[in-house]
Design a protein around this motif. Structure first.
Motif, PDB file in Angstrom:
ATOM      1  N   ASN A  81      17.040 -14.505  -3.016  1.00  0.00           N
ATOM      2  CA  ASN A  81      17.834 -15.070  -1.925  1.00  0.00           C
ATOM      3  C   ASN A  81      18.157 -14.057  -0.839  1.00  0.00           C
TER       4      ASN A  81
ATOM      5  N   TYR B  24      20.593 -16.427  11.277  1.00  0.00           N
ATOM      6  CA  TYR B  24      19.397 -17.090  10.769  1.00  0.00           C
ATOM      7  C   TYR B  24      18.216 -16.126  10.850  1.00  0.00           C
TER       8      TYR B  24
ATOM      9  N   SER C   4      13.997 -15.768  10.179  1.00  0.00           N
ATOM     10  CA  SER C   4      12.698 -16.350   9.837  1.00  0.00           C
ATOM     11  C   SER C   4      11.960 -15.351   8.955  1.00  0.00           C
ATOM     12  N   ASP C   5      11.835 -15.713   7.680  1.00  0.00           N
ATOM     13  CA  ASP C   5      11.289 -14.843   6.643  1.00  0.00           C
ATOM     14  C   ASP C   5       9.799 -15.127   6.527  1.00  0.00           C
TER      15      ASP C   5
ATOM     16  N   ARG D 220      10.028 -19.259   5.093  1.00  0.00           N
ATOM     17  CA  ARG D 220      11.329 -19.920   4.958  1.00  0.00           C
ATOM     18  C   ARG D 220      12.293 -19.391   6.017  1.00  0.00           C
ATOM     19  N   VAL D 221      13.392 -20.114   6.156  1.00  0.00           N
ATOM     20  CA  VAL D 221      14.526 -19.667   6.954  1.00  0.00           C
ATOM     21  C   VAL D 221      15.661 -19.350   5.992  1.00  0.00           C
ATOM     22  N   SER D 222      16.246 -18.177   6.136  1.00  0.00           N
ATOM     23  CA  SER D 222      17.393 -17.787   5.317  1.00  0.00           C
ATOM     24  C   SER D 222      18.600 -17.596   6.230  1.00  0.00           C
TER      25      SER D 222
ATOM     26  N   TYR E  82      24.559 -14.023   1.678  1.00  0.00           N
ATOM     27  CA  TYR E  82      23.619 -15.150   1.656  1.00  0.00           C
ATOM     28  C   TYR E  82      24.355 -16.484   1.573  1.00  0.00           C
TER      29      TYR E  82
ATOM     30  N   ARG F 155      22.330 -19.893   2.435  1.00  0.00           N
ATOM     31  CA  ARG F 155      21.377 -20.950   2.088  1.00  0.00           C
ATOM     32  C   ARG F 155      20.006 -20.588   2.664  1.00  0.00           C
ATOM     33  N   SER F 156      18.994 -21.347   2.273  1.00  0.00           N
ATOM     34  CA  SER F 156      17.654 -21.164   2.833  1.00  0.00           C
ATOM     35  C   SER F 156      16.876 -22.459   2.670  1.00  0.00           C
ATOM     36  N   TRP F 157      15.785 -22.571   3.417  1.00  0.00           N
ATOM     37  CA  TRP F 157      14.876 -23.692   3.263  1.00  0.00           C
ATOM     38  C   TRP F 157      13.474 -23.276   3.672  1.00  0.00           C
TER      39      TRP F 157
ATOM     40  N   GLY G 267      18.952 -27.385   7.262  1.00  0.00           N
ATOM     41  CA  GLY G 267      17.556 -27.283   6.878  1.00  0.00           C
ATOM     42  C   GLY G 267      16.780 -28.576   6.849  1.00  0.00           C
TER      43      GLY G 267
END
Length: 326
Positions: free
Chosen positions: A39, A57, A59-60, A65-67, A75, A77-79, A119
């Motif tokens: 996470n 935010y 961009s991973d 994903r976006v974390s 941390y 959330r992420s999606w 998300g």
């Protein structure tokens, strides 16, 4: 995963300049992240943005994903971003509007995705190509005060503008070195007056336009001196309209007035606090704190623009790897 927390001494970075006698030190506050899929980990984080609520935010890229984190690196959330081919930095760059709508530029499938702050996918648009509304390779984006989306269409050497629903509005730019031309534009940002700043990476310069694409001015040449660039990739507008530029291959951030006068710079190549390894993304919050996506070190670094040094916490280890080609 639980992060290792290490107390760091504050590192104050000089920002003295005859061109900006009121400039103050950019101070390292914190860093978070390490290489991985947890996470609080990243694989080539390429973009960072701050929403209207103050959440950060990221961009991973290779995790597609976006974390989302608090301003202190906790941390939330992420999606996932839809991924059509594994092994590539799909979640390339990110922008968040005042209502916390999240826009992600996806490299592989030439799409722009719009998500809610939680998300949920709201809409998407884009097809590969060079026609109006089509998208080329690497590109980044920014949102203006009325919600229009400005896209740096990297391989098509142009800026495109869309509504929040993805309807094409206008475009400007062709390949070249002249005023208003681009060679691999790699970043775009918009100030409070609606002026548009473009990191014209291949031409080692920043260009400034009105929001309809009328050319205003430019600054920068290739090199490593103050005010010079070696592939400027992303930029952000800070307090007092200052323009912050990630100078990719010089491993630093440079700061300018809105007309291009040099103010300060900081950063060298490395993995210590305040150093960078192939950094790409940058964002600034409402109080002027600066967030840098330190891509090769798989972390986010946070800096303060105030004159008072601040103690900070670093989350995670600083093992970096960069797989993106530039």
């Amino acid at each position: 995963m639980t992060s290792t927390r290490v107390l760091l001494l504050t590192m104050t970075l000089a920002c003295l300049s005859l061109l900006a006698p009121t400039a103050c030190a950019e101070s390292f506050i914190a860093a978070w992240g390490s290489y991985g899929i947890g996470n609080d980990q990243f694989k080539t984080p390429q973009g960072v943005a701050v929403g209207g609520s103050g959440e950060v935010y990221v961009s991973d890229g290779d995790n597609a994903r976006v974390s989302v984190f608090t301003r202190d690196g906790i941390y939330l959330r992420s999606w996932s971003v839809p991924q059509v081919s594994s092994g590539y930095a799909q979640a390339l760059n990110i922008a968040v509007d005042a209502n916390d709508n999240v826009y992600v530029a996806a490299l592989v499938d030439k799409q722009i995705y719009r998500f809610s702050s939680a998300g949920s996918l709201v809409t998407q648009w884009g097809t590969p190509g060079s026609g109006p509304g089509q998208l080329g390779g690497t590109f980044s984006l920014a949102v203006d005060a009325v919600g229009d989306i400005y896209v740096a269409d990297h391989t098509n050497h142009r800026i495109q503008v869309f509504t929040a629903s993805g309807n094409f509005v206008r475009q400007w730019g062709t390949s070249g070195t002249g005023d208003g031309q681009f060679w691999r534009p790699d970043g775009v940002a918009i100030d409070l007056a609606g002026n548009v700043y473009v990191a014209d990476a291949g031409n080692s310069r920043i260009q400034k336009f009105t929001n309809d694409g009328t050319y205003l001015t430019q600054w920068g040449v290739f090199g490593s001196l103050e005010g010079h660039f070696n592939w400027p990739v992303r930029l952000a507008i800070g307090l007092q309209g200052r323009v912050y530029v990630v100078d990719y291959l010089n491993a630093r951030v440079q700061v300018f007035t809105s007309e291009g006068a040099f103010i300060t710079k900081w950063g060298t190549a490395g993995s210590s606090p305040g150093q960078f390894y192939y950094s790409i993304g940058i964002a600034i919050d409402a109080i002027g704190d600066i967030y840098v996506a330190d891509t090769g070190n798989s972390r986010i670094q946070k800096f303060g623009s105030g004159a008072t040094p601040v103690q900070g916490i670093s989350w995670g280890t600083l093992k970096g790897r960069y797989r993106g080609a530039r």
